[in-house]
Design an enzyme around this catalytic site. Structure first.
Site, PDB file in Angstrom:
ATOM      1  N   ASP A  81      11.446   1.387  -0.589  1.00 51.82           N
ATOM      2  CA  ASP A  81      10.895   0.972   0.706  1.00 51.82           C
ATOM      3  C   ASP A  81      11.961   0.365   1.609  1.00 51.82           C
ATOM      4  O   ASP A  81      13.022  -0.057   1.151  1.00 51.82           O
ATOM      5  CB  ASP A  81       9.739  -0.016   0.519  1.00 51.82           C
ATOM      6  CG  ASP A  81      10.170  -1.315  -0.166  1.00 51.82           C
ATOM      7  OD1 ASP A  81      11.001  -1.247  -1.095  1.00 51.82           O
ATOM      8  OD2 ASP A  81       9.676  -2.384   0.231  1.00 51.82           O
ATOM      9  N   GLU A 142       9.721  -3.902  -2.587  1.00 53.77           N
ATOM     10  CA  GLU A 142      10.683  -5.002  -2.729  1.00 53.77           C
ATOM     11  C   GLU A 142      10.850  -5.772  -1.437  1.00 53.77           C
ATOM     12  O   GLU A 142      11.003  -7.004  -1.447  1.00 53.77           O
ATOM     13  CB  GLU A 142      12.040  -4.437  -3.181  1.00 53.77           C
ATOM     14  CG  GLU A 142      13.079  -5.512  -3.534  1.00 53.77           C
ATOM     15  CD  GLU A 142      13.853  -6.070  -2.342  1.00 53.77           C
ATOM     16  OE1 GLU A 142      14.419  -7.166  -2.468  1.00 53.77           O
ATOM     17  OE2 GLU A 142      13.876  -5.401  -1.278  1.00 53.77           O
TER      18      GLU A 142
END
Length: 379
Positions: A81, A142
């Site tokens: 991400d 994350e």
């Protein structure tokens, strides 16, 4: 291995471009899953087993290891991400200017995903067997604190000896051996509304109460001890001629030592328990999301191996501490020797000027492959 990787430089950069041009913000599940599908096919082509951990609200997580792996003792963690909203890749797609590549997530950490795949490819094609001793987690959240993947990382980290985290190297090439722990809190103040011109005596200003608390919160800062407390956002009131019945502050907290967690929480509660404006009420919510990654003897042993690997391939390895958080805190908190910043060199992460130093892509891939091979023999 060096000749093999340098022969694949263009191929590697083309894969970085492909991944960068896919939006994969933490809440863009479709894009993250598209990246996951690409990488799943890549790793399966190397005889790796890829288990997809389905997620409803976030992108799916991937757990990857070679079919011949047996109780691998090395954990490698990278995330798919980015911090950028959907549509960013179309507005400013991947581009190359000189020795740098630009684009959303190019350093943090699309290039690290490419580095990881080609490090393993390199090991396989040169007859090394280190890849049989690693387990990989590619997570999808994350950048927002790993809410759905932290437990997965903790589970897979059990019985591991080493953890390699592929956040980008610092701009000077340094690896990361210490990170501050971080948490976010919200201070809510309930007051009593009243017309500020007609009957102000009936009001109890939530904003005034919050002002006292903001000053007290910022007094908790202690640079020498590595403690940072920052009220980064505030909200409150309904009209300029109305005494505010509500106000809120959003607080970012950073600590350098695990023992500071309880200390700072006690101080936050004390500040919120004290009332300056009678008739107001304060509520504190939030938590410390990540423990600090503290440099210790285990870290030094792992760092020593990485330095030796760097020496063998002509890279001088330096290390540093940073205030930002990452998944390294999870493995470090479990007592596993952890080093972060093993991705390629980049800078300006999370901004429109984020860049990758292109020559470092092959250089750090060679380093990662060499480190994995060395650690595979340290059972």
């Amino acid at each position: 291995m060096k000749d093999l990787l340098y022969a694949k430089r263009l191929e590697m950069l083309q894969l970085v471009e492909r991944l960068v041009n896919i939006d994969s913000g933490s809440h863009t599940k479709k894009g993250i899953d598209e990246i996951g599908s690409i990488l799943k096919m890549k790793f399966e082509s190397l005889d790796f087993i890829v288990d997809t951990v389905e997620q409803q609200n976030y992108g799916n997580q991937l757990v990857i290891q070679h079919r011949d792996a047996h109780q691998p003792h090395i954990l490698v963690v990278a995330h798919m991400d980015t911090v950028f909203p959907e549509g960013t890749a179309q507005k400013r797609p991947f581009k190359v200017k000189g020795n740098r590549a630009y684009g959303p997530g190019v350093a943090d950490m699309k290039s690290s995903l490419v580095e990881l795949f080609y490090a393993i490819l390199c090991l396989k094609q040169t007859g090394q067997t280190g890849y049989k001793h690693i387990q990989i987690i590619l997570n999808s959240d994350e950048e927002i604190g790993s809410p759905s993947s932290a437990s997965l990382i903790s589970e897979k980290a059990a019985n591991k000896k080493f953890a390699l985290i592929l956040e980008p190297a610092r701009t000077d090439g340094s690896l990361v051996t210490a990170r501050r722990g971080c948490g976010q809190f919200k201070v809510d103040i309930a007051g009593v509304a009243a017309h500020s011109g007609i009957e102000p005596e009936k009001g109890r200003s939530a904003i005034e109460e919050l002002a006292h608390k903001i000053i007290a919160l910022h007094r908790l800062n202690d640079q020498q001890k590595g403690i940072s407390v920052n009220v980064g956002m505030i909200d409150g009131g309904s009209a300029v001629n109305t005494i505010a019945s509500h106000a809120a502050a959003f607080v970012d907290v950073r600590i350098s030592e695990k023992r500071q967690d309880a200390i700072i929480l006690k101080q936050l509660k004390k500040i919120c328990a004290e009332t300056h404006i009678p008739g107001t009420k304060t509520t504190l919510s939030g938590k410390m999301d990540r423990s600090p990654m503290e440099k210790n003897e285990k870290t030094n042993v792992l760092l020593g191996t990485i330095r030796q690997a760097g020496k063998e391939i002509g890279i001088e390895i330096t290390d540093t501490a940073t205030g930002g958080g990452s998944d390294a805190s999870i493995t470090s908190d479990l007592g596993i020797a952890t080093v972060d910043g093993l991705g390629p060199i980049g800078g300006n992460a999370h901004s429109e000027e984020e860049y990758l130093e292109i020559p470092s892509l092959t250089e750090r891939t060679l380093l990662l492959a060499t480190v994995i091979q060395k650690l595979s023999k340290m059972t």
